[in-house]
Motif scaffolding. Sequence first.
Motif, PDB file in Angstrom:
ATOM      1  N   CYS A 313      39.649 -26.634  20.475  1.00 33.54           N
ATOM      2  CA  CYS A 313      38.506 -26.030  21.164  1.00 33.54           C
ATOM      3  C   CYS A 313      38.905 -24.808  21.984  1.00 33.54           C
ATOM      4  N   LEU A 449      27.931 -15.066  14.283  1.00 34.95           N
ATOM      5  CA  LEU A 449      27.150 -15.418  15.464  1.00 34.95           C
ATOM      6  C   LEU A 449      26.455 -14.196  16.054  1.00 34.95           C
ATOM      7  N   LEU A 457      24.641 -15.436  21.947  1.00 34.36           N
ATOM      8  CA  LEU A 457      24.848 -16.664  21.170  1.00 34.36           C
ATOM      9  C   LEU A 457      26.333 -16.930  20.971  1.00 34.36           C
ATOM     10  N   CYS A 461      28.330 -20.325  22.382  1.00 29.95           N
ATOM     11  CA  CYS A 461      29.130 -21.208  21.520  1.00 29.95           C
ATOM     12  C   CYS A 461      30.539 -21.382  22.075  1.00 29.95           C
ATOM     13  N   ILE A 464      30.406 -23.871  24.889  1.00 28.64           N
ATOM     14  CA  ILE A 464      30.345 -25.254  24.405  1.00 28.64           C
ATOM     15  C   ILE A 464      31.736 -25.738  23.998  1.00 28.64           C
ATOM     16  N   ALA A 465      32.504 -24.867  23.343  1.00 24.33           N
ATOM     17  CA  ALA A 465      33.869 -25.242  22.943  1.00 24.33           C
ATOM     18  C   ALA A 465      34.731 -25.533  24.168  1.00 24.33           C
TER      19      ALA A 465
END
Length: 486
Positions: A313, A449, A457, A461, A464-465
Amino acid sequence: MTPSTSSSVPAAPQAEHSLTRSQRLDRLPFTRKHGKLLGASGIGWALDAMDVGLISFVIAALSVHWGISKGDGSLIASAGFAGMAIGASVGGLLADRIGRRSVFALTLLVYGLATGGSALAMGVGTLIVLRFVVGLGLGAELPVASTLMSEFAPARIRGRVIVWLEAFWALGWILAAVIGTFVAASGPTGWRWALAVGLVPAAYSLVVRWGMPESVRFLEQKGRHDEAETIVRSFEEAAEQSARGQTADGPSGTVGAEPAPGAASEASEATVRAAAPDAVGEIPQADTVESTGGIWSRALRRRTAGLWAVWFCINLAYYGAFIWIPTLLVERGFTLTQSFTFTLIITLAQIPGYAMAAWLIEVLGRRWTLTVFLTGSALSAIGYGLADSEATIIAAGCALSFFNLGAWGALYAIGPELYPTAVRGTGTGAAAAFGRIASMLAPFLVPVLVVAGGQTLAFVCFAIAFALAAAAAFTLPEQRGRALAQ
């Protein structure tokens, strides 16, 4: 394991007969010899970072001078990460078989020569192939260097020492930003001269091979006890030398001379304690995890799964953001020089991030420090995605740089602590290799993306990772103050 003796190595002081060599290293203060090892490893680390950082500036420059597409830029970046995935895995395995120092030197030589050769590339295809070779060396170097340093650092400050080592990454990125701003952006051939600087690691590999000690734990695993004893003695003598410099009435004598059979025990113990009376001499409790069955054994599988998740991640978010930041700034309408200047400013924020992580890691512990910095990275990524002015871009970028690189420091500290000596290189290398899969995907993911939802966006993302990495980090065991498992 009790230190062995032979005719070629003087008998260890009587007070140390009950201690293993690893325990003797763990109880020492941080000496000038530790500092030299940290500096030598750190220079290699900084050169690695310089190479990784330079490619982001090279891609941006080639988009202007060669008119390469985003797809070509993604291939150039991902080729290096593909090599890093293989290099990290193979390098970790080799480090457990032929030694940490030898692999460290070999990796510097490989990626130094390949980076210098990249400066002569006449087309995108050649550059992609050479970046893959560069990645083989880069991928192996980082986990091997952190493993070597972990096995020498005193247990009570081991985490802090590894964050100091990781802080050299910031120096390398700053150097890359300076070279990118003033060399790569200087004209159509500027990027070639920037890559030519990459030949420096090839020369530095000789310094590493002949100027750094091999891991004592590795030497013991291979039955090379005389060499291990000599190295441990050299670190103990460095502690004695430090104590003599600090204590006016300390024992006298020539550093490096063989200890006298009767007086050596008391003199060595007294001088070593004088160097750091609050902690030196204490033997930390060791991690008792077993290595039987490898890194996916019942005892290690939870650690391995958590570590791999963090690595995946954080690689996805870090390389997705920082490889593309210069190019994305150009797309926002900034000139190439402005883009590189902003990136240089953002990169400078890495230094206080490392400093804060180095302090917190021995205060809050590894797990909490890593979790806090990953959480901060997630929030900063959202801020950067929403930034719409020069001031907010720089502020959010600096916050992202601060938290993200502090998280990297904590991650490199905790990795080697999770595994016993026999699989330490393999464990850290395999986690890094798995993470490089994400770094291969990231350059391709960003253009998709951005087309689908803009830069907002993309950075959501990444946030979130980072959040998923923070959750995985909290599953790892706390190793603060514990000796490495044998």
